[in-house]
Design a protein around this motif. Sequence first.
Motif, PDB file in Angstrom:
ATOM      1  N   ARG A 133       0.826  -1.205   0.000  1.00  0.00           N
ATOM      2  CA  ARG A 133       0.000   0.000   0.000  1.00  0.00           C
ATOM      3  C   ARG A 133       0.863   1.259   0.000  1.00  0.00           C
ATOM      4  NH1 ARG A 133      -5.065  -1.872   1.798  1.00  0.00           N
ATOM      5  NH2 ARG A 133      -4.988  -3.929   2.778  1.00  0.00           N
ATOM      6  N   GLY A 134       2.144   1.117  -0.398  1.00  0.00           N
ATOM      7  CA  GLY A 134       3.054   2.239  -0.245  1.00  0.00           C
ATOM      8  C   GLY A 134       3.798   2.639  -1.497  1.00  0.00           C
ATOM      9  N   GLU A 297       1.130   9.358  -2.791  1.00  0.00           N
ATOM     10  CA  GLU A 297       0.071   8.641  -2.095  1.00  0.00           C
ATOM     11  C   GLU A 297      -0.431   7.511  -2.990  1.00  0.00           C
ATOM     12  OE1 GLU A 297      -2.699   8.198   1.208  1.00  0.00           O
ATOM     13  OE2 GLU A 297      -0.706   9.027   0.892  1.00  0.00           O
ATOM     14  N   PRO A 298      -0.331   6.256  -2.548  1.00  0.00           N
ATOM     15  CA  PRO A 298      -0.697   5.134  -3.419  1.00  0.00           C
ATOM     16  C   PRO A 298      -2.151   5.181  -3.886  1.00  0.00           C
ATOM     17  CG  PRO A 298       0.597   4.377  -1.563  1.00  0.00           C
ATOM     18  CD  PRO A 298       0.251   5.804  -1.278  1.00  0.00           C
ATOM     19  N   PHE A 299      -3.070   5.309  -2.925  1.00  0.00           N
ATOM     20  CA  PHE A 299      -4.489   5.396  -3.273  1.00  0.00           C
ATOM     21  C   PHE A 299      -5.244   5.753  -1.989  1.00  0.00           C
ATOM     22  CE2 PHE A 299      -8.662   3.970  -4.848  1.00  0.00           C
ATOM     23  CZ  PHE A 299      -8.608   4.460  -6.151  1.00  0.00           C
ATOM     24  N   GLY A 300      -5.443   7.055  -1.776  1.00  0.00           N
ATOM     25  CA  GLY A 300      -5.997   7.524  -0.516  1.00  0.00           C
ATOM     26  C   GLY A 300      -7.460   7.143  -0.321  1.00  0.00           C
ATOM     27  N   HIS A 318      -0.508  13.365  -8.772  1.00  0.00           N
ATOM     28  CA  HIS A 318       0.642  12.540  -8.422  1.00  0.00           C
ATOM     29  C   HIS A 318       0.156  11.291  -7.710  1.00  0.00           C
ATOM     30  CE1 HIS A 318       4.690  11.543  -6.778  1.00  0.00           C
ATOM     31  NE2 HIS A 318       5.121  12.253  -7.791  1.00  0.00           N
ATOM     32  N   GLY A 319       1.006  10.266  -7.694  1.00  0.00           N
ATOM     33  CA  GLY A 319       0.650   9.032  -7.015  1.00  0.00           C
ATOM     34  C   GLY A 319      -0.568   8.385  -7.635  1.00  0.00           C
ATOM     35  N   GLY A 320      -1.441   7.847  -6.783  1.00  0.00           N
ATOM     36  CA  GLY A 320      -2.646   7.201  -7.270  1.00  0.00           C
ATOM     37  C   GLY A 320      -3.802   8.151  -7.502  1.00  0.00           C
ATOM     38  N   ASN A 321      -3.628   9.446  -7.188  1.00  0.00           N
ATOM     39  CA  ASN A 321      -4.734  10.401  -7.333  1.00  0.00           C
ATOM     40  C   ASN A 321      -5.312  10.453  -8.753  1.00  0.00           C
ATOM     41  OD1 ASN A 321      -4.391  11.025  -4.636  1.00  0.00           O
ATOM     42  ND2 ASN A 321      -3.219  12.888  -5.025  1.00  0.00           N
ATOM     43  N   PRO A 322      -4.471  10.480  -9.813  1.00  0.00           N
ATOM     44  CA  PRO A 322      -5.036  10.539 -11.171  1.00  0.00           C
ATOM     45  C   PRO A 322      -5.817   9.288 -11.561  1.00  0.00           C
ATOM     46  CG  PRO A 322      -2.718  11.215 -11.173  1.00  0.00           C
ATOM     47  CD  PRO A 322      -3.012  10.623  -9.826  1.00  0.00           C
TER      48      PRO A 322
END
Length: 398
Positions: A133-134, A297-300, A318-322
Motif C-alpha cells: 500500500r506504499g 500517495e498510493p491510493f488515498g 501525483h501518485g494514485g490520485n489521477p
Amino acid sequence: MSDGAGQEPIRVCFPFVGDDVGGSHISALKLIQNLDRSRVEPVLVLQEPTGPLATFLQRQGQPFTGLPLSKTLPAKGTSLGDIANYLTTTLPCMLRFIREQRFDIVHTNDGRTHVNWGIAARLAGARLVWHHRGDPDAKGANVLGPLIADRMVTVSRFSRPKHPIRSLNGRLSVIHSPFDHPSAIPDRAAAKAALLDELGLEPGTRVLSFIGGLIERKRPLLFIDIIERFAREYPQIPIVGCVFGISPAGSQDFEAAAMARCAERGLGRTVRLMGFRSPIEPFLAATDVLVVPAVGEPFGRTLIEAMFLGTPVVATDHGGNPEAIENGRTGFLVAPEDTGGFMQPLWRLLSDPLLWTRISQTARDQAFVSYGTDRHVESVTEIYEGVLHSPSRHRPGA
C-alpha cells in the motif's frame, strides 16, 4: 487448515503491530468483515493487544487474537542486534503460532508485518500474500517481497514495485481498496453547522479539510501553507482549514510542527488541528472542499470516501490520485508541491455553486459505479484460492 479444494475454509492470518490506526487497517478490516466465511476463515492478530488498534477494533466489534512480540525487525534501519533478537526470540515464537493455528495463508499489510511475518510465513510453510500500500520504490516491495511472496497485491497501478529484484509476472495484482457504499448521506447543512459551532465560527465560513495520518508524504504542512495563501489572496471568502489526523506512533511529530507553524504565522483561528475523529463521515460532509496535497500517495481512502459523500476534491496530480480523479470532471488535479496551483480550483469551487454541484454529483456517481467492497473481496478471495492451487511448499501443521 484447508486442502485448497473447497472442503474447509481457507485459514488466513492478518497480523498487525497495533500501535496505530490508519487507512491500511480500515481497508483490511473491511475485507475481513466481508469475507465469505464458507470460503475463508480470517484471524486478525495484534502484537500489541492493548494498543490503539485494539481499542478501534473493540469499538467495531471485531474480535482479534493477541500475540505480544517484544523483539521484531523494524521496517527500516535493521541492525545486527535486531536480526539476532528476531532469529533467536521472535521468529521461533511466530513459527510455532503459524503452525499451531494451521494457517494456510498469511496476509501482510504494512512494512513491519511484511518483514517479520513474511519471513515467518515462508519458513512455516504457509503461503504469503503481500499487500503493498506504499511507495513503488520501497525496498521491501522491490527486494524482499519478490523473493518470498506467493502473490503481491498493490492498491493502485502507481504503487506497483518499480524495480523488483525478481520478476512478479503472474504474481502481481492491482486491486483498489474496499469501500462500502454509504447507506445514507449525512445532512451536509446540519454537519457543517455542528462543526462551525464546535469551532466557534460564523455560519458563512467555508471549510477546507485535510484528512489523514500526519506523515511526510501527505504534506500536512503544505496544507497549512495552502490555507494561509488562500486566506491572503481571497479575503472576501471566510475559510477555516481543518486538519483531521494524528502522527502515527514512532513517526515524526507533525502535530507539533503544525502547531508551531500556525503559531509562527498567526493562523490560530484559520487552521484548526482536530485530531483523530471516527466516524469521519460527518466531518467529510461538513467539508466544502477536501484538499489533498499528498505526494506519492498510493491510493488515498479519504479521497474516495469524499466522492461518495459528494464532497469535491482538489488533489495533486501525483501518485494514485489521477487513477481516481478525472480533472475538471470528478474533481481537480494540480501540480504537486505548488500552493499556487490550488488557488484557482479552490476559488472556483467556493465561488461558483453550479460548478460545485456539478463536480459533487459527477464524482459521487462515478464513485458508486467504480468502487465497492464486494468486488474487492471477491478479487482477494480468488487470489487466496489461486495460491493454494499453485505448486505447493511444505504445508503448516504437516
